[in-house]
Design a protein around this motif. Sequence first.
Motif, PDB file in Angstrom:
ATOM      1  N   SER A 107      19.276  -1.342   8.200  1.00  0.00           N
ATOM      2  CA  SER A 107      19.591  -1.899   6.896  1.00  0.00           C
ATOM      3  C   SER A 107      20.039  -0.206   7.032  1.00  0.00           C
ATOM      4  CB  SER A 107      19.520  -1.336   5.783  1.00  0.00           C
ATOM      5  OG  SER A 107      19.876  -1.345   4.408  1.00  0.00           O
ATOM      6  N   GLN A 108      21.329  -0.047   7.013  1.00  0.00           N
ATOM      7  CA  GLN A 108      22.377   1.625   7.729  1.00  0.00           C
ATOM      8  C   GLN A 108      22.215   2.491   6.495  1.00  0.00           C
ATOM      9  OE1 GLN A 108      23.759   2.505  10.634  1.00  0.00           O
ATOM     10  NE2 GLN A 108      22.616   0.323  11.109  1.00  0.00           N
ATOM     11  N   ASP A 109      21.696   1.800   5.069  1.00  0.00           N
ATOM     12  CA  ASP A 109      20.966   2.429   3.955  1.00  0.00           C
ATOM     13  C   ASP A 109      19.936   3.002   3.481  1.00  0.00           C
ATOM     14  OD1 ASP A 109      24.162   1.603   2.588  1.00  0.00           O
ATOM     15  OD2 ASP A 109      23.295  -0.596   2.829  1.00  0.00           O
ATOM     16  N   MET A 110      19.333   2.602   4.645  1.00  0.00           N
ATOM     17  CA  MET A 110      18.191   3.067   4.915  1.00  0.00           C
ATOM     18  C   MET A 110      17.334   4.249   6.013  1.00  0.00           C
ATOM     19  SD  MET A 110      15.337  -0.529   3.399  1.00  0.00           S
ATOM     20  CE  MET A 110      13.707   0.501   3.585  1.00  0.00           C
ATOM     21  N   GLN A 111      16.631   4.969   5.705  1.00  0.00           N
ATOM     22  CA  GLN A 111      16.253   5.457   7.054  1.00  0.00           C
ATOM     23  C   GLN A 111      15.548   5.116   8.113  1.00  0.00           C
ATOM     24  OE1 GLN A 111      13.113   8.382   5.529  1.00  0.00           O
ATOM     25  NE2 GLN A 111      12.805   9.453   7.709  1.00  0.00           N
ATOM     26  N   GLU A 168      15.040   0.302  16.885  1.00  0.00           N
ATOM     27  CA  GLU A 168      15.223   0.926  15.411  1.00  0.00           C
ATOM     28  C   GLU A 168      14.825  -0.374  14.471  1.00  0.00           C
ATOM     29  OE1 GLU A 168      20.497   2.133  15.574  1.00  0.00           O
ATOM     30  OE2 GLU A 168      19.029   0.159  14.644  1.00  0.00           O
ATOM     31  N   ASN A 169      13.861   0.939  13.571  1.00  0.00           N
ATOM     32  CA  ASN A 169      13.086   0.475  12.557  1.00  0.00           C
ATOM     33  C   ASN A 169      13.764   1.427  11.212  1.00  0.00           C
ATOM     34  OD1 ASN A 169      11.555  -2.015  13.288  1.00  0.00           O
ATOM     35  ND2 ASN A 169      10.438  -0.038  14.729  1.00  0.00           N
ATOM     36  N   ASN A 170      13.525   0.835   9.963  1.00  0.00           N
ATOM     37  CA  ASN A 170      13.775   1.515   8.996  1.00  0.00           C
ATOM     38  C   ASN A 170      12.260   2.041   7.952  1.00  0.00           C
ATOM     39  OD1 ASN A 170      16.306  -0.921   8.308  1.00  0.00           O
ATOM     40  ND2 ASN A 170      16.717   1.069   8.071  1.00  0.00           N
ATOM     41  N   VAL A 171      12.652   2.824   7.729  1.00  0.00           N
ATOM     42  CA  VAL A 171      11.294   3.759   7.454  1.00  0.00           C
ATOM     43  C   VAL A 171      11.729   3.545   5.461  1.00  0.00           C
ATOM     44  CG1 VAL A 171      10.097   6.061   6.661  1.00  0.00           C
ATOM     45  CG2 VAL A 171      11.262   5.264   9.198  1.00  0.00           C
ATOM     46  N   LEU A 172       9.938   3.671   5.117  1.00  0.00           N
ATOM     47  CA  LEU A 172       9.900   3.203   3.480  1.00  0.00           C
ATOM     48  C   LEU A 172       9.139   3.707   3.108  1.00  0.00           C
ATOM     49  CD1 LEU A 172      10.842   1.485   1.010  1.00  0.00           C
ATOM     50  CD2 LEU A 172       9.186  -0.354   1.692  1.00  0.00           C
ATOM     51  N   PRO A 205       0.593  -1.216  -0.122  1.00  0.00           N
ATOM     52  CA  PRO A 205      -0.466  -0.284  -0.088  1.00  0.00           C
ATOM     53  C   PRO A 205       0.565   1.593   0.259  1.00  0.00           C
ATOM     54  CG  PRO A 205      -0.697  -1.672   1.697  1.00  0.00           C
ATOM     55  CD  PRO A 205       0.913  -1.804   0.956  1.00  0.00           C
ATOM     56  N   ARG A 206       0.200   1.906  -0.430  1.00  0.00           N
ATOM     57  CA  ARG A 206       1.076   3.552  -0.884  1.00  0.00           C
ATOM     58  C   ARG A 206       1.239   4.040   0.576  1.00  0.00           C
ATOM     59  NH1 ARG A 206      -1.515   7.557  -5.360  1.00  0.00           N
ATOM     60  NH2 ARG A 206      -3.055   6.559  -3.506  1.00  0.00           N
ATOM     61  N   GLY A 207       2.833   5.128   1.086  1.00  0.00           N
ATOM     62  CA  GLY A 207       2.261   5.365   1.866  1.00  0.00           C
ATOM     63  C   GLY A 207       3.553   4.970   3.468  1.00  0.00           C
ATOM     64  N   GLU A 208       3.455   5.093   4.368  1.00  0.00           N
ATOM     65  CA  GLU A 208       5.086   5.115   5.166  1.00  0.00           C
ATOM     66  C   GLU A 208       4.422   3.914   5.511  1.00  0.00           C
ATOM     67  OE1 GLU A 208       6.982   7.981   7.153  1.00  0.00           O
ATOM     68  OE2 GLU A 208       6.566   6.954   9.075  1.00  0.00           O
ATOM     69  N   HIS A 209       5.830   2.401   5.479  1.00  0.00           N
ATOM     70  CA  HIS A 209       5.811   1.471   6.376  1.00  0.00           C
ATOM     71  C   HIS A 209       7.418   1.536   6.991  1.00  0.00           C
ATOM     72  CE1 HIS A 209       3.132  -0.192   4.137  1.00  0.00           C
ATOM     73  NE2 HIS A 209       3.296   1.147   3.076  1.00  0.00           N
ATOM     74  N   ILE A 210       7.261   0.723   7.971  1.00  0.00           N
ATOM     75  CA  ILE A 210       8.393   0.539   8.748  1.00  0.00           C
ATOM     76  C   ILE A 210       8.819  -0.887   8.639  1.00  0.00           C
ATOM     77  CG2 ILE A 210       8.210   2.181  10.567  1.00  0.00           C
ATOM     78  CD1 ILE A 210       7.777   0.822  13.193  1.00  0.00           C
ATOM     79  N   LEU A 211      10.217  -1.268   8.971  1.00  0.00           N
ATOM     80  CA  LEU A 211      10.788  -2.456   8.598  1.00  0.00           C
ATOM     81  C   LEU A 211      11.618  -2.883   9.213  1.00  0.00           C
ATOM     82  CD1 LEU A 211      12.727  -2.109   5.879  1.00  0.00           C
ATOM     83  CD2 LEU A 211      11.101  -0.983   4.899  1.00  0.00           C
ATOM     84  N   LYS A 212      11.999  -4.366   8.922  1.00  0.00           N
ATOM     85  CA  LYS A 212      13.475  -4.720   9.881  1.00  0.00           C
ATOM     86  C   LYS A 212      13.992  -6.405   8.866  1.00  0.00           C
ATOM     87  CE  LYS A 212      16.152  -4.150  14.062  1.00  0.00           C
ATOM     88  NZ  LYS A 212      15.498  -3.594  14.748  1.00  0.00           N
ATOM     89  N   PHE A 213      15.206  -6.231   9.046  1.00  0.00           N
ATOM     90  CA  PHE A 213      15.363  -7.072   7.921  1.00  0.00           C
ATOM     91  C   PHE A 213      15.660  -8.368   8.944  1.00  0.00           C
ATOM     92  CE2 PHE A 213      16.686  -3.889   5.554  1.00  0.00           C
ATOM     93  CZ  PHE A 213      15.722  -4.177   4.001  1.00  0.00           C
ATOM     94  N   VAL A 214      15.692  -9.487   8.321  1.00  0.00           N
ATOM     95  CA  VAL A 214      16.679 -10.835   9.599  1.00  0.00           C
ATOM     96  C   VAL A 214      16.869 -11.619   9.100  1.00  0.00           C
ATOM     97  CG1 VAL A 214      15.046 -12.734  10.143  1.00  0.00           C
ATOM     98  CG2 VAL A 214      13.470 -10.579   9.859  1.00  0.00           C
ATOM     99  N   LEU A 215      18.376 -11.823   9.242  1.00  0.00           N
ATOM    100  CA  LEU A 215      19.935 -12.245   9.083  1.00  0.00           C
ATOM    101  C   LEU A 215      20.144 -13.587   9.437  1.00  0.00           C
ATOM    102  CD1 LEU A 215      22.039  -9.575   8.338  1.00  0.00           C
ATOM    103  CD2 LEU A 215      20.623  -9.980   7.069  1.00  0.00           C
ATOM    104  N   ASP A 216      20.002 -15.045   7.920  1.00  0.00           N
ATOM    105  CA  ASP A 216      19.994 -16.326   8.760  1.00  0.00           C
ATOM    106  C   ASP A 216      19.047 -16.687   9.253  1.00  0.00           C
ATOM    107  OD1 ASP A 216      22.437 -16.686   6.871  1.00  0.00           O
ATOM    108  OD2 ASP A 216      24.036 -16.186   8.177  1.00  0.00           O
ATOM    109  N   GLY A 217      18.369 -16.204   9.713  1.00  0.00           N
ATOM    110  CA  GLY A 217      16.878 -16.444  10.491  1.00  0.00           C
ATOM    111  C   GLY A 217      16.605 -15.869  11.704  1.00  0.00           C
TER     112      GLY A 217
END
Length: 101
Positions: A74-78, A87-91, A56-68
Amino acid sequence: GDYHGEQTAFAKITWNPYGANLKKVEVVGSWSKFKTRHDLTVNSKTGLWEIIMELPRGEHILKFVLDGNTWKCSQDMQIRHDSNGNENNVLMVEQVVRCQR
């Protein structure tokens, strides 16, 4: 995806391993209340893990899970810190995918 008639758009989400030898990278986000993990795949040309998701359009917050089991931003995202210090990334998902020049 059916988001009850909401406007959706495609967003590319990437993880840069910076040389780390990872077996699995997943992303979780507010669009599923952090319940559903989505697998990223390695781009053999760039070495980046990536996924294209319809969200859906708009703002989402997310996080990555490495090796389960390792939850990372991500330091490459807001990055945003919530009131609990998490801490969460913003998309931002826009209506139109703009060409990057």
